[in-house]
Scaffold this motif. Structure first.
Motif, PDB file in Angstrom:
ATOM      1  N   SER A 102       0.723  -1.121   0.044  1.00 25.23           N
ATOM      2  CA  SER A 102      -0.049  -0.135   0.094  1.00 25.23           C
ATOM      3  C   SER A 102       0.894   1.079   0.026  1.00 25.23           C
ATOM      4  CB  SER A 102      -0.961  -0.068   1.242  1.00 25.23           C
ATOM      5  OG  SER A 102      -1.685   1.301   1.402  1.00 25.23           O
ATOM      6  N   ASN A 103       1.802   1.334   0.892  1.00 25.14           N
ATOM      7  CA  ASN A 103       2.946   2.265   0.788  1.00 25.14           C
ATOM      8  C   ASN A 103       3.594   2.672  -0.718  1.00 25.14           C
ATOM      9  OD1 ASN A 103       2.414   3.010   3.432  1.00 25.14           O
ATOM     10  ND2 ASN A 103       3.901   1.573   4.333  1.00 25.14           N
ATOM     11  N   THR A 105       2.072   2.847  -3.258  1.00 23.60           N
ATOM     12  CA  THR A 105       1.209   3.877  -4.197  1.00 23.60           C
ATOM     13  C   THR A 105       1.172   5.020  -3.751  1.00 23.60           C
ATOM     14  OG1 THR A 105      -0.760   3.340  -2.555  1.00 23.60           O
ATOM     15  CG2 THR A 105      -0.346   1.571  -4.181  1.00 23.60           C
ATOM     16  N   LYS A 106       1.984   5.261  -2.721  1.00 23.58           N
ATOM     17  CA  LYS A 106       2.132   6.993  -2.305  1.00 23.58           C
ATOM     18  C   LYS A 106       3.427   7.493  -3.139  1.00 23.58           C
ATOM     19  CE  LYS A 106       0.560   5.667   2.587  1.00 23.58           C
ATOM     20  NZ  LYS A 106       1.085   5.988   3.977  1.00 23.58           N
ATOM     21  N   THR A 107       4.243   6.799  -3.706  1.00 27.30           N
ATOM     22  CA  THR A 107       5.370   7.550  -4.166  1.00 27.30           C
ATOM     23  C   THR A 107       5.278   7.048  -5.659  1.00 27.30           C
ATOM     24  OG1 THR A 107       6.678   5.669  -3.481  1.00 27.30           O
ATOM     25  CG2 THR A 107       6.733   7.684  -2.193  1.00 27.30           C
ATOM     26  N   ASN A 228      -5.836   8.740  -4.104  1.00 25.90           N
ATOM     27  CA  ASN A 228      -5.835   8.329  -2.853  1.00 25.90           C
ATOM     28  C   ASN A 228      -4.854   6.846  -2.716  1.00 25.90           C
ATOM     29  OD1 ASN A 228      -7.514  10.235  -2.095  1.00 25.90           O
ATOM     30  ND2 ASN A 228      -9.408   8.949  -2.243  1.00 25.90           N
ATOM     31  N   THR A 229      -4.146   6.678  -1.529  1.00 22.31           N
ATOM     32  CA  THR A 229      -3.417   5.440  -1.272  1.00 22.31           C
ATOM     33  C   THR A 229      -4.486   4.462  -1.309  1.00 22.31           C
ATOM     34  OG1 THR A 229      -2.308   6.537   0.231  1.00 22.31           O
ATOM     35  CG2 THR A 229      -2.172   4.114   0.396  1.00 22.31           C
TER      36      THR A 229
END
Length: 478
Positions: A102-103, A105-107, A228-229
């Protein structure tokens, strides 16, 4: 820093769309291994396979603020193969892996290097001894080609020199041409139907851009959902159960999967609406579900997908198989109803898919997207593509996988769970077959779908209820 080696393949129209700021899409593939992963073995294997594919050794060439094409570059594997240090004692390893993915998808990926990376997590989970995670920018290729390429770097566990076996679709036999009049009549009728259904689908597609929107349900995201994440969860079911329904109903695997999806989504929405009604006496969830407009957006390849052998030959520089993104959209309506007879979901799904097969919607949408791109540029084309997706509810796909167990550079795989993110949907459902299993992979916006495990339960239970009809018949016949 990667160094340029010259050249410059132009970006395909779809690649330009996938690189637009409002439509920045990625493919992510989780592969659970039955053994711990040796990173050095993986790197050596990548050097012999994936790094011989030009797209995986090319970076974006950017001039005057515009993406102009792919330029060959020297790849430093240490920049792409990431092995994080993990605590040997983790209380909830499955949750740790989900959080890690999931993390990601933040970068975004670094545009100064080839747009892919492989993460190796040597952590024991419920289904695997270790997990590898490929993250690839969607501009590098369509989903089917990328999955085929990843499978081409694997080998059969039983025969380390053999490529995986992928099931092929058998076409139904056509009407005998011995009766030329009947054949001609049927051909004309089929052609007229093709034209009519294509026109209807394209009219509905255009109306979706401007007017037609899906009902706002607990499955639909709000504006900005693509930013969104995302959270990725999966559930594994038996291929034997799916084949049982397929054979008994004389349908296809796609028909069964669509039936399971519609039944599962109907169960999920029914629970959500009933919970919102707080036990109101006048509440009729069935009538509410029937009024829901809920559609899936499906990306369809409009060119023949290169097979596993073609991909392996391409990496061995023996093949000129075509590569890239040539995709069109198909909008598939879902029926949201609660049926006492579970087989009704299969009948409805078959009718829907048979109808969509008799249309050139995918080809026409691809041509229109290419025309818009050429006439008005990436910004306008990406805005229209985003609007089509946002006005639908779910992304849906199914990719057939190997029929036998395979190994990833000597590491036997327990499961394969691919998905995508970066598009304006709160829910993406991807089905991936592997050996005698089918993995249901969900990508969700946790703000919209707070408990994706419940949705997995609903999909799994829907398949069970459909299968139980035939199991009950077999018991009665004993």
């Amino acid at each position: 820093m990667a160094s340029s080696r010259g050249g410059g393949e132009p970006l395909s129209p779809a690649a330009q769309l996938f690189l637009a700021p409002s439509f920045n899409c990625y493919v992510i593939a989780m592969m659970g291994c039955k053994t711990k992963i040796n990173p050095q073995v993986i790197k050596e294997g990548l050097c012999q396979t994936l790094l011989k594919h030009p797209r995986f050794t090319s970076k974006l060439e950017v001039r005057k603020g515009r993406n102009t094409g792919w330029t060959l570059t020297t790849v430093n594997l240490d920049d792409h193969v990431i092995v994080p240090e993990i605590d040997s004692v983790i209380d909830f390893p499955d949750r740790f892996v989900e959080d890690y993915v999931s993390n990601l998808t933040k970068t975004p990926l670094d545009l100064s290097k080839p747009l892919w990376e492989l993460h190796i997590l040597n952590i024991k989970t419920t289904d695997a001894e270790a997990v590898s995670i490929f993250r690839i920018h969607h501009s590098m290729g369509d989903g089917a080609s990328l999955i085929s390429l990843l499978l081409a770097i694997t080998r059969k566990t039983s025969d380390p020199d053999a490529l995986p076996t992928i099931p092929t679709h058998k076409r139904a036999s056509s009407i005998s041409q011995s009766n030329s009049f009947l054949w001609f009549f049927m051909a004309v009728w089929w052609g007229l139907g093709l034209i009519w259904y294509t026109v209807v689908d394209m009219v509905l597609f255009v109306l979706t851009i401007f007017f037609i929107k899906d009902t706002q349900t607990p499955l639909k995201g709000a504006p900005g959902v693509e930013l969104n994440t995302k959270r990725f969860v999966y559930r594994t079911v038996s291929m034997d159960d799916i084949k049982l329904v397929k054979n008994e109903m004389k349908t296809t695997i796609n028909d069964v999967l669509l039936a399971v999806t519609q039944a599962g989504l109907a169960r999920y929405l029914n629970r959500e609406y009933c919970a919102g009604a707080n036990g109101a006496a006048e509440w009729n969830s069935s009538s509410i579900l029937k009024k829901i407009r809920l559609r899936a957006a499906i990306l369809v390849n409009i060119r023949p997908v290169a097979g596993i052998q073609d991909m392996a030959d391409m990496m061995a520089e023996k093949s000129k198989a075509k590569w890239g993104n040539r995709m069109g959209y198909v909008i598939l309506p879902f029926s949201m109803s609660l049926h006492e007879d579970p087989l009704e979901y299969v009948r409805q799904a078959k009718a829907t898919i048979d109808r969509k097969k008799h249309s050139l919607e995918a080809v026409c949408t691809y041509v229109c997207a290419k025309l818009l791109l050429n006439l008005f540029g990436v910004k306008v084309a990406a805005s229209i593509a985003r609007r089509v997706l946002f006005n639908t509810t779910v992304a849906f796909s199914n990719v057939p996988g190997p029929v036998e167990e395979i190994s990833f550079y000597g590491h036997p795989l327990a499961y394969i769970a691919p998905s995508v993110y970066g598009h304006p949907h709160a829910l993406t459902i991807h089905y991936q077959s592997y050996a005698n299993k089918m993995t249901i992979s969900l990508s969700v916006d946790p703000i919209v779908i707070t408990d994706p495990y419940l949705l997995c339960d609903d999909l799994q239970e829907s398949l069970k209820l459909i299968c139980d009809v035939f199991r009950g018949r077999h018991i009665d016949n004993v």
